[in-house]
Design a protein around this motif. Structure first.
Motif, short mmCIF file in Angstrom:
data_model
loop_
_atom_site.label_atom_id
_atom_site.label_comp_id
_atom_site.label_asym_id
_atom_site.label_seq_id
_atom_site.Cartn_x
_atom_site.Cartn_y
_atom_site.Cartn_z
N PHE A 52 -0.31 3.10 -6.90
CA PHE A 52 -0.01 2.99 -5.46
C PHE A 52 -0.80 1.84 -4.84
O PHE A 52 -0.27 1.05 -4.07
CB PHE A 52 -0.37 4.29 -4.73
CG PHE A 52 0.46 5.47 -5.13
CD1 PHE A 52 1.66 5.30 -5.82
CD2 PHE A 52 0.06 6.76 -4.81
CE1 PHE A 52 2.43 6.39 -6.19
CE2 PHE A 52 0.82 7.85 -5.17
CZ PHE A 52 2.00 7.67 -5.86
N ALA A 53 -2.10 1.78 -5.17
CA ALA A 53 -2.98 0.78 -4.54
C ALA A 53 -2.52 -0.62 -4.92
O ALA A 53 -2.57 -1.54 -4.11
CB ALA A 53 -4.42 1.02 -4.96
N ARG A 54 -2.06 -0.77 -6.16
CA ARG A 54 -1.63 -2.09 -6.62
C ARG A 54 -0.36 -2.54 -5.90
O ARG A 54 -0.13 -3.73 -5.70
CB ARG A 54 -1.39 -2.07 -8.12
CG ARG A 54 -2.22 -3.13 -8.85
CD ARG A 54 -1.88 -3.21 -10.31
NE ARG A 54 -0.60 -2.60 -10.63
CZ ARG A 54 -0.28 -2.19 -11.85
NH1 ARG A 54 -1.14 -2.32 -12.85
NH2 ARG A 54 0.90 -1.66 -12.10
N MET A 55 0.49 -1.57 -5.51
CA MET A 55 1.70 -1.90 -4.77
C MET A 55 1.38 -2.17 -3.30
O MET A 55 2.29 -2.39 -2.50
CB MET A 55 2.71 -0.75 -4.86
CG MET A 55 3.25 -0.54 -6.27
SD MET A 55 4.66 0.60 -6.31
CE MET A 55 4.00 2.07 -5.54
N GLY A 56 0.12 -2.08 -2.93
CA GLY A 56 -0.28 -2.33 -1.55
C GLY A 56 -0.33 -1.07 -0.70
O GLY A 56 -0.52 -1.14 0.50
N ASP A 57 -0.14 0.08 -1.34
CA ASP A 57 -0.18 1.34 -0.59
C ASP A 57 -1.52 2.04 -0.81
O ASP A 57 -1.56 3.12 -1.38
CB ASP A 57 0.99 2.24 -1.01
CG ASP A 57 2.31 1.53 -0.79
OD1 ASP A 57 2.44 0.85 0.24
OD2 ASP A 57 3.20 1.64 -1.65
N SER A 58 -2.59 1.41 -0.38
CA SER A 58 -3.89 2.05 -0.53
C SER A 58 -4.17 2.88 0.72
O SER A 58 -3.29 3.04 1.57
CB SER A 58 -4.97 0.99 -0.74
OG SER A 58 -5.19 0.30 0.47
N TRP A 59 -5.35 3.41 0.86
CA TRP A 59 -5.68 4.30 1.98
C TRP A 59 -5.70 3.56 3.31
O TRP A 59 -5.71 4.16 4.36
CB TRP A 59 -7.00 5.03 1.73
CG TRP A 59 -8.11 4.11 1.35
CD1 TRP A 59 -8.96 3.46 2.19
CD2 TRP A 59 -8.47 3.73 0.03
NE1 TRP A 59 -9.82 2.69 1.48
CE2 TRP A 59 -9.56 2.83 0.15
CE3 TRP A 59 -8.00 4.05 -1.24
CZ2 TRP A 59 -10.18 2.24 -0.97
CZ3 TRP A 59 -8.61 3.47 -2.34
CH2 TRP A 59 -9.68 2.58 -2.20
N THR A 60 -5.72 2.23 3.28
CA THR A 60 -5.74 1.49 4.54
C THR A 60 -4.33 1.26 5.08
O THR A 60 -4.16 0.76 6.19
CB THR A 60 -6.42 0.12 4.35
OG1 THR A 60 -5.74 -0.58 3.30
CG2 THR A 60 -7.87 0.26 3.97
N ARG A 61 -3.30 1.64 4.31
CA ARG A 61 -1.92 1.33 4.69
C ARG A 61 -1.46 2.10 5.92
O ARG A 61 -0.84 1.54 6.81
CB ARG A 61 -0.99 1.60 3.49
CG ARG A 61 0.45 1.23 3.68
CD ARG A 61 0.63 -0.28 3.82
NE ARG A 61 1.98 -0.63 4.23
CZ ARG A 61 2.40 -0.70 5.48
NH1 ARG A 61 1.57 -0.37 6.46
NH2 ARG A 61 3.63 -1.06 5.78
N SER A 62 -1.73 3.41 5.92
CA SER A 62 -1.25 4.23 7.04
C SER A 62 -2.07 5.50 7.16
O SER A 62 -2.85 5.84 6.26
CB SER A 62 0.23 4.59 6.82
OG SER A 62 0.34 5.39 5.67
N GLY A 63 -1.86 6.18 8.29
CA GLY A 63 -2.57 7.44 8.50
C GLY A 63 -2.22 8.45 7.42
O GLY A 63 -3.07 9.18 6.89
N PHE A 64 -0.94 8.46 7.07
CA PHE A 64 -0.47 9.38 6.02
C PHE A 64 -1.22 9.12 4.71
O PHE A 64 -1.71 10.04 4.07
CB PHE A 64 1.05 9.20 5.82
CG PHE A 64 1.55 9.60 4.46
CD1 PHE A 64 1.51 10.93 4.07
CD2 PHE A 64 2.05 8.65 3.58
CE1 PHE A 64 1.97 11.31 2.81
CE2 PHE A 64 2.50 9.02 2.32
CZ PHE A 64 2.46 10.35 1.93
N LEU A 65 -1.33 7.84 4.33
CA LEU A 65 -1.99 7.54 3.05
C LEU A 65 -3.49 7.80 3.10
O LEU A 65 -4.08 8.24 2.12
CB LEU A 65 -1.67 6.11 2.61
CG LEU A 65 -0.27 5.96 2.02
CD1 LEU A 65 0.12 4.51 1.87
CD2 LEU A 65 -0.17 6.65 0.66
N SER A 66 -4.12 7.56 4.25
CA SER A 66 -5.56 7.89 4.39
C SER A 66 -5.77 9.37 4.13
O SER A 66 -6.65 9.77 3.36
CB SER A 66 -6.06 7.58 5.80
OG SER A 66 -5.93 6.23 6.08
N ALA A 67 -4.93 10.19 4.78
CA ALA A 67 -5.07 11.64 4.62
C ALA A 67 -4.76 12.06 3.20
O ALA A 67 -5.43 12.92 2.63
CB ALA A 67 -4.14 12.35 5.60
#
Lengths: 143, 208
Positions: B125-140
């Motif tokens: 996920f992080a490599r696709m750019g969807d790390s915890w900084t991407r959105s509130g949903f991903l942070s949670a």
């Protein structure tokens, strides 16, 4: 309850094998744990997990109905694992372990339920209505 | 007289043992209380996750991100490890060292499989750019699932240390107490995973 194990003593001394210098003694606070319990717990958890997975993947029903079914399946698996894996409720009285678990369930329900109740009502409670908003903007313009 | 002395000595000894074991049971209950307070941590994270679930900020939703067969594989690995962990405790109670080590080893391997799958998923996920900084949903999402993963990591370390201890010293009163605590910890983590599986992954898939 104790009728099931008439020859059970609370202070059950066992395993005094001669080679044990530290003589293993066991004071049992719980009914003896059996292989049977782990097998029942495992197979029933396996079935519940697979059922939950399959009905989700195939969207067998309306979404809202599925939410309820999945929640019930999770709750069922939770109770099964608490009983068969963690042996909650299988101890002798006083059942402090069960008491602690029940109280924690209450805390969790209040914490999660309360948080969600507040958060999902937040917009309605905090957002001003259209007319209030217009009134506010007008008052700002008049400055 | 000699007989009486021996008898009273052995009574004193067994009383002392009972006292020790009762202390052990208090320790086990104390550990149970710790596990139950850990529920509060997870409950807060679950509540946070559910609140932020739809705040994707243009990023991917759960349904777009998660691969369900992969998650099922993770779940099966953890559920089976919970079962073999129970078998390890049963063997330990029968003082069977080799059997205990075998089941513990299997639990460790399954737990490690679970953790590797989870970390590989995070990495992907992080490599696709969807790390915890991407959105509130991903942070949670990362916080909730990551906290569970951190517990699993600690559990695996504990298991490795315990296996070494049993290998060196055999199953004593003290090691049995520790195996019991470890076993409770591991089963508890599987119980938490039931809710992660249902609320994060299954509910996430339904939101598509």
């Amino acid at each position: 309850m104790s009728k099931k194990h008439p020859n059970h003593h609370k202070y059950h001394l066992s395993g005094n094998e001669p080679q044990d210098s530290e003589a293993l003694v066991e004071v049992q606070e719980e009914r003896p744990v059996l292989l049977k319990h782990y097998i029942i717990g495992f197979i029933s958890s396996l079935i519940l997990t697979l059922v939950a997975y399959i009905i989700t993947i195939n969207h067998v029903a309306d979404r809202n109905i599925l939410f309820i079914i999945l929640a019930l399946l999770a709750l069922g698996q939770f109770l099964l694992q608490m009983f068969y894996f963690l042996h909650v409720g299988r101890e002798f009285s006083p059942k402090f372990k069960l008491l602690m678990a029940s109280f924690m369930s209450l805390v969790v329900i209040i914490l999660v339920g309360g948080s969600l109740w507040i958060m999902f009502n937040l917009n309605g409670r905090v957002m001003p209505t259209q007319s209030q908003m217009v009134k506010y903007m007008n008052s700002q313009n008049s400055l | 007289m000699g007989d009486l002395a021996t008898t009273s000595l052995s009574i004193a000894k067994s009383n002392r043992k009972i006292e020790q074991i009762e202390n052990d049971n208090t320790t086990l209950f104390g550990f149970w209380v710790y596990l139950m307070t850990d529920c509060v941590l997870f409950a807060s994270l679950f509540a946070t996750f559910v609140v932020l679930r739809n705040n994707t900020f243009g990023g991917p939703t759960g349904a777009q991100l998660f691969s369900m067969p992969y998650v099922l594989l993770e779940t099966m690995a953890l559920l089976t490890s919970s079962f073999t962990n129970g078998l390890a405790l049963l063997s330990a109670q029968k003082r069977k060292v080799k059997q205990t080590l075998f089941w513990m080893g299997l639990t460790f391997v399954l737990g490690l499989t679970f953790l590797s799958l989870e970390l590989a998923e995070f990495h992907k996920f992080a490599r696709m750019g969807d790390s915890w900084t991407r959105s509130g949903f991903l942070s949670a999402y990362y916080t909730l699932v990551g906290t569970h993963g951190a517990h699993i990591t600690i559990g695996l370390l504990w298991m490795a240390v315990m296996a070494f201890y049993i290998f060196k010293r055999g199953i004593t009163r003290v090691s049995l107490k520790r195996i019991r605590m470890m076993s409770m910890f591991w089963h508890f983590l599987d119980v938490v995973w039931i809710f992660i599986f249902t609320i994060v992954y299954l509910f996430g898939a339904l939101h598509a």
